[in-house]
Write a protein that holds these residues in place. Structure first.
Motif, PDB file in Angstrom:
ATOM      1  N   ALA A 176       0.755  -1.225   0.137  1.00  0.00           N
ATOM      2  CA  ALA A 176      -0.188  -0.235  -0.136  1.00  0.00           C
ATOM      3  C   ALA A 176       0.916   1.235   0.122  1.00  0.00           C
ATOM      4  O   ALA A 176       1.899   1.305   0.902  1.00  0.00           O
ATOM      5  CB  ALA A 176      -0.663   0.132   1.330  1.00  0.00           C
ATOM      6  N   THR A 177       0.950   2.074  -1.118  1.00  0.00           N
ATOM      7  CA  THR A 177       1.775   3.291  -1.249  1.00  0.00           C
ATOM      8  C   THR A 177       0.836   4.237  -0.967  1.00  0.00           C
ATOM      9  O   THR A 177      -0.280   4.619  -1.648  1.00  0.00           O
ATOM     10  CB  THR A 177       2.358   3.216  -2.383  1.00  0.00           C
ATOM     11  OG1 THR A 177       3.070   1.970  -2.809  1.00  0.00           O
ATOM     12  CG2 THR A 177       3.148   4.312  -2.873  1.00  0.00           C
ATOM     13  N   ALA A 178       1.225   5.213  -0.237  1.00  0.00           N
ATOM     14  CA  ALA A 178       0.215   6.280   0.263  1.00  0.00           C
ATOM     15  C   ALA A 178       0.202   7.403  -0.479  1.00  0.00           C
ATOM     16  O   ALA A 178       1.156   7.827  -1.267  1.00  0.00           O
ATOM     17  CB  ALA A 178       0.741   6.895   1.899  1.00  0.00           C
ATOM     18  N   VAL A 179      -0.932   8.203  -0.918  1.00  0.00           N
ATOM     19  CA  VAL A 179      -1.019   9.327  -1.814  1.00  0.00           C
ATOM     20  C   VAL A 179      -0.602  10.585  -0.942  1.00  0.00           C
ATOM     21  O   VAL A 179      -0.689  11.491  -1.829  1.00  0.00           O
ATOM     22  CB  VAL A 179      -2.416   9.181  -2.418  1.00  0.00           C
ATOM     23  CG1 VAL A 179      -2.620   7.980  -3.253  1.00  0.00           C
ATOM     24  CG2 VAL A 179      -3.785   9.201  -1.343  1.00  0.00           C
ATOM     25  N   GLY A 181       3.315  -3.379 -10.726  1.00  0.00           N
ATOM     26  CA  GLY A 181       1.835  -2.659 -10.546  1.00  0.00           C
ATOM     27  C   GLY A 181       2.112  -1.815  -8.994  1.00  0.00           C
ATOM     28  O   GLY A 181       3.068  -2.551  -8.321  1.00  0.00           O
ATOM     29  N   ILE A 182       1.238  -0.957  -9.147  1.00  0.00           N
ATOM     30  CA  ILE A 182       1.224  -0.082  -7.560  1.00  0.00           C
ATOM     31  C   ILE A 182       0.201  -0.055  -7.055  1.00  0.00           C
ATOM     32  O   ILE A 182      -0.923   0.235  -7.867  1.00  0.00           O
ATOM     33  CB  ILE A 182       1.951   1.253  -7.764  1.00  0.00           C
ATOM     34  CG1 ILE A 182       2.125   1.901  -6.435  1.00  0.00           C
ATOM     35  CG2 ILE A 182       0.924   2.126  -8.992  1.00  0.00           C
ATOM     36  CD1 ILE A 182       3.042   3.414  -6.709  1.00  0.00           C
ATOM     37  N   GLN A 183       0.032  -0.267  -5.745  1.00  0.00           N
ATOM     38  CA  GLN A 183      -1.466  -0.025  -4.899  1.00  0.00           C
ATOM     39  C   GLN A 183      -1.199   1.283  -4.299  1.00  0.00           C
ATOM     40  O   GLN A 183      -0.460   1.656  -3.572  1.00  0.00           O
ATOM     41  CB  GLN A 183      -1.594  -1.156  -4.047  1.00  0.00           C
ATOM     42  CG  GLN A 183      -2.812  -0.976  -3.259  1.00  0.00           C
ATOM     43  CD  GLN A 183      -3.187  -2.251  -2.257  1.00  0.00           C
ATOM     44  OE1 GLN A 183      -2.412  -1.854  -0.995  1.00  0.00           O
ATOM     45  NE2 GLN A 183      -3.808  -3.126  -2.220  1.00  0.00           N
ATOM     46  N   LEU A 184      -2.225   1.988  -4.833  1.00  0.00           N
ATOM     47  CA  LEU A 184      -2.442   3.448  -4.144  1.00  0.00           C
ATOM     48  C   LEU A 184      -3.432   3.608  -2.881  1.00  0.00           C
ATOM     49  O   LEU A 184      -4.644   3.034  -3.323  1.00  0.00           O
ATOM     50  CB  LEU A 184      -3.031   4.497  -5.487  1.00  0.00           C
ATOM     51  CG  LEU A 184      -2.200   4.621  -6.592  1.00  0.00           C
ATOM     52  CD1 LEU A 184      -2.901   5.208  -7.775  1.00  0.00           C
ATOM     53  CD2 LEU A 184      -0.515   4.818  -6.351  1.00  0.00           C
ATOM     54  N   ALA A 194      -2.409  -0.012 -11.943  1.00  0.00           N
ATOM     55  CA  ALA A 194      -2.521   0.757 -10.962  1.00  0.00           C
ATOM     56  C   ALA A 194      -3.646   0.061 -10.115  1.00  0.00           C
ATOM     57  O   ALA A 194      -4.613  -0.148 -10.971  1.00  0.00           O
ATOM     58  CB  ALA A 194      -2.982   2.146 -11.399  1.00  0.00           C
ATOM     59  N   GLU A 195      -3.385  -0.114  -8.845  1.00  0.00           N
ATOM     60  CA  GLU A 195      -4.351  -0.648  -8.120  1.00  0.00           C
ATOM     61  C   GLU A 195      -5.096   0.362  -6.986  1.00  0.00           C
ATOM     62  O   GLU A 195      -4.142   0.795  -6.250  1.00  0.00           O
ATOM     63  CB  GLU A 195      -4.074  -2.010  -7.634  1.00  0.00           C
ATOM     64  CG  GLU A 195      -5.233  -2.708  -6.774  1.00  0.00           C
ATOM     65  CD  GLU A 195      -4.860  -3.852  -5.934  1.00  0.00           C
ATOM     66  OE1 GLU A 195      -5.210  -4.899  -6.812  1.00  0.00           O
ATOM     67  OE2 GLU A 195      -4.417  -4.058  -5.043  1.00  0.00           O
ATOM     68  N   ILE A 196      -6.365   0.459  -6.998  1.00  0.00           N
ATOM     69  CA  ILE A 196      -6.882   1.367  -5.944  1.00  0.00           C
ATOM     70  C   ILE A 196      -7.280   0.629  -4.741  1.00  0.00           C
ATOM     71  O   ILE A 196      -8.015  -0.639  -4.884  1.00  0.00           O
ATOM     72  CB  ILE A 196      -8.182   2.239  -6.618  1.00  0.00           C
ATOM     73  CG1 ILE A 196      -7.731   3.121  -7.631  1.00  0.00           C
ATOM     74  CG2 ILE A 196      -8.807   2.837  -5.353  1.00  0.00           C
ATOM     75  CD1 ILE A 196      -8.865   3.741  -8.353  1.00  0.00           C
ATOM     76  N   HIS A 197      -6.771   0.902  -3.486  1.00  0.00           N
ATOM     77  CA  HIS A 197      -6.928  -0.107  -2.453  1.00  0.00           C
ATOM     78  C   HIS A 197      -8.178   0.542  -1.779  1.00  0.00           C
ATOM     79  O   HIS A 197      -8.457   1.620  -1.041  1.00  0.00           O
ATOM     80  CB  HIS A 197      -5.997   0.416  -1.266  1.00  0.00           C
ATOM     81  CG  HIS A 197      -5.667  -0.837  -0.327  1.00  0.00           C
ATOM     82  ND1 HIS A 197      -6.703  -1.657  -0.039  1.00  0.00           N
ATOM     83  CD2 HIS A 197      -4.684  -0.822   0.662  1.00  0.00           C
ATOM     84  CE1 HIS A 197      -6.014  -2.301   0.981  1.00  0.00           C
ATOM     85  NE2 HIS A 197      -5.207  -1.908   1.477  1.00  0.00           N
ATOM     86  N   GLY A 198      -9.113  -0.468  -1.904  1.00  0.00           N
ATOM     87  CA  GLY A 198     -10.492  -0.131  -1.370  1.00  0.00           C
ATOM     88  C   GLY A 198     -10.886  -1.032  -0.317  1.00  0.00           C
ATOM     89  O   GLY A 198     -12.166  -1.222   0.074  1.00  0.00           O
ATOM     90  N   ALA A 199     -10.077  -1.825   0.071  1.00  0.00           N
ATOM     91  CA  ALA A 199     -10.013  -2.885   1.226  1.00  0.00           C
ATOM     92  C   ALA A 199      -9.662  -2.802   2.531  1.00  0.00           C
ATOM     93  O   ALA A 199      -9.217  -1.571   2.729  1.00  0.00           O
ATOM     94  CB  ALA A 199      -9.434  -4.199   0.406  1.00  0.00           C
ATOM     95  N   HIS A 200      -9.812  -3.620   3.518  1.00  0.00           N
ATOM     96  CA  HIS A 200      -9.284  -3.910   4.630  1.00  0.00           C
ATOM     97  C   HIS A 200      -9.289  -2.627   5.626  1.00  0.00           C
ATOM     98  O   HIS A 200      -8.599  -2.488   6.424  1.00  0.00           O
ATOM     99  CB  HIS A 200      -7.646  -4.091   4.399  1.00  0.00           C
ATOM    100  CG  HIS A 200      -7.586  -5.257   3.758  1.00  0.00           C
ATOM    101  ND1 HIS A 200      -6.375  -5.590   3.047  1.00  0.00           N
ATOM    102  CD2 HIS A 200      -8.012  -6.375   3.485  1.00  0.00           C
ATOM    103  CE1 HIS A 200      -6.295  -6.578   2.253  1.00  0.00           C
ATOM    104  NE2 HIS A 200      -7.527  -7.372   2.720  1.00  0.00           N
ATOM    105  N   GLY A 201     -10.471  -1.994   5.595  1.00  0.00           N
ATOM    106  CA  GLY A 201     -10.800  -0.990   6.606  1.00  0.00           C
ATOM    107  C   GLY A 201     -10.044   0.260   6.271  1.00  0.00           C
ATOM    108  O   GLY A 201     -10.042   1.014   7.390  1.00  0.00           O
ATOM    109  N   TYR A 202      -9.261   0.501   5.442  1.00  0.00           N
ATOM    110  CA  TYR A 202      -8.701   1.879   4.979  1.00  0.00           C
ATOM    111  C   TYR A 202      -9.740   2.854   4.415  1.00  0.00           C
ATOM    112  O   TYR A 202     -11.023   2.405   4.400  1.00  0.00           O
ATOM    113  CB  TYR A 202      -7.440   1.576   4.209  1.00  0.00           C
ATOM    114  CG  TYR A 202      -6.466   0.637   4.891  1.00  0.00           C
ATOM    115  CD1 TYR A 202      -6.040   1.095   6.219  1.00  0.00           C
ATOM    116  CD2 TYR A 202      -6.222  -0.437   4.483  1.00  0.00           C
ATOM    117  CE1 TYR A 202      -5.230   0.138   6.620  1.00  0.00           C
ATOM    118  CE2 TYR A 202      -5.119  -1.169   5.103  1.00  0.00           C
ATOM    119  CZ  TYR A 202      -4.742  -0.835   6.214  1.00  0.00           C
ATOM    120  OH  TYR A 202      -3.938  -1.780   7.070  1.00  0.00           O
ATOM    121  N   LEU A 203      -9.215   3.924   4.240  1.00  0.00           N
ATOM    122  CA  LEU A 203     -10.409   5.139   3.726  1.00  0.00           C
ATOM    123  C   LEU A 203     -11.399   4.694   2.910  1.00  0.00           C
ATOM    124  O   LEU A 203     -12.515   4.890   3.242  1.00  0.00           O
ATOM    125  CB  LEU A 203      -9.412   6.525   3.409  1.00  0.00           C
ATOM    126  CG  LEU A 203     -10.438   7.546   3.239  1.00  0.00           C
ATOM    127  CD1 LEU A 203     -10.955   7.884   4.683  1.00  0.00           C
ATOM    128  CD2 LEU A 203      -9.596   8.690   2.673  1.00  0.00           C
TER     129      LEU A 203
END
Length: 359
Positions: free
Chosen positions: A62-65, A102-105, A178-187
């Protein structure tokens, strides 16, 4: 040929095989100073080893924006040019091995500002260089965690822009997925679930309102991400809270909309938005969630979760339950898992010339 070692094409990008590496935080970046959030020698060695081991696609941790979007101060980020340059060394090497980078944003939301796991993972106070987490509602993740500041609509717009800016930097850094992180209780996942989203405005309440932020981020990223390159979205298919949270039915409904908005593949995980829930874990325990999305929406999916054996992974693909498998802890244990699986299944795989004597 083994299904696990057949190439897979999304848009104009072809991944050489279906053995992919799931995002796993390393908590190993510098926390402060000019190199804060930048990949370093540890990250290079970590990702390079899995590439020489034959992994077809590697997704970064998970790479922070933004700085406040980090889970911990030691997370990777992609909000400045120093971080872009540090990533280029990694993406160049992965490309030299035929591995897709690939990068997870990500934005950690109310689960931000915590210590490294091996130091206990507790929330960091101001005297420990912590910061105020953000969330869709002023609801703490767990006992002992701070109450997050409720994100304003203006901040929602700002964070959406940060995701788009991060995607542009990721492209400059050499990433092709690019992967958008919409899982695991993050924002983003916090907005999706009624367990964590109690807002009364256009971003809370109904299903349509709770998915609004996620779709706005997808649209913003898709607008700057090249048409010829794929966009992934990672979802927790269930909070494991039954009707009190996000459900598998919600995931299927949402996946169909993600497909309409230009998402090319759903990375299907579960949980993370509520502490101490009972999760019936076991080999491949999350695969049925991925299989249902694929069957009911036609959106390509990647399955993850206790996939450890080559025959197990092959069966998931042969049964049409997923289009690829994502390995996490198993690739930590064995960076050359893909090469060993190819030998077992009779698949063809890239082997560095320096390692040919090991065949």
């Amino acid at each position: 040929m083994s299904a696990l070692f057949q190439p897979y094409t999304l848009r104009s990008l072809t991944v050489p095989n279906r053995v992919w590496m799931a995002p796993m935080c390393q908590y190993s970046a510098e926390a402060f100073g000019p190199n804060a959030g930048a990949a370093n020698e540890w990250h290079f060695a970590h990702y390079a080893a899995r590439a020489t081991g034959g992994t077809g696609l590697i997704l970064t941790e998970a790479t922070a924006v933004s700085p406040e979007g980090r889970i911990s101060p030691a997370d990777l980020g992609i909000w400045n040019d120093t971080q872009v340059e540090a990533f280029r060394r990694i993406t160049r090497f992965l490309a030299s091995q035929g591995t897709v980078a690939g990068i997870q944003l990500a934005h950690a939301g109310r689960k931000a500002s915590t210590d490294r796991p091996w130091k206990g993972g507790a929330p960091l106070g101001a005297d420990e260089n912590g910061w105020q987490p953000l969330g869709p509602s002023p609801l703490s993740f767990d006992e002992g965690h701070p109450v997050p500041a409720e994100v304003t609509v203006a901040q929602i717009r700002e964070i959406t822009g940060q995701f788009a800016a991060a995607a542009l930097r990721a492209l400059d850094a050499g990433f092709q997925v690019a992967e958008i992180h919409g899982a695991h209780g993050y924002l983003i996942g916090e907005f999706l679930s009624p367990h964590s989203n109690r807002r009364a405005d256009e971003y809370g309440g109904s299903f349509e309102n709770r998915i609004r932020f996620a779709l706005e981020v997808v649209d913003a990223v898709r607008a700057v991400w090249p048409d010829e390159l794929p966009l992934f979205f990672r979802i927790s298919a269930t909070d494991w809270l039954d009707e009190a949270g996000w459900t598998a039915d919600d995931t299927v409904r949402f996946a169909a909309l993600l497909k309409e908005h230009g998402v090319d593949l759903l990375d299907v995980s579960t949980g993370g938005n509520a502490p101490r829930v009972r999760i019936p874990t076991g080999p491949g325990y999350q695969v049925p969630f991925a299989a249902r999305v694929k069957a009911e929406t036609g959106l390509p999916v990647a399955a993850v979760g206790m996939i450890t054996e080559a025959a197990q992974a092959e069966k998931i693909l042969d049964n049409g339950e997923a289009d690829a498998v994502l390995l996490g802890r198993e690739l930590l244990r064995n960076p050359s898992w893909a090469r060993h699986a190819a030998r077992e299944l009779g698949g063809e795989i890239h082997i560095p010339e320096q390692y040919h004597r090991s065949v």
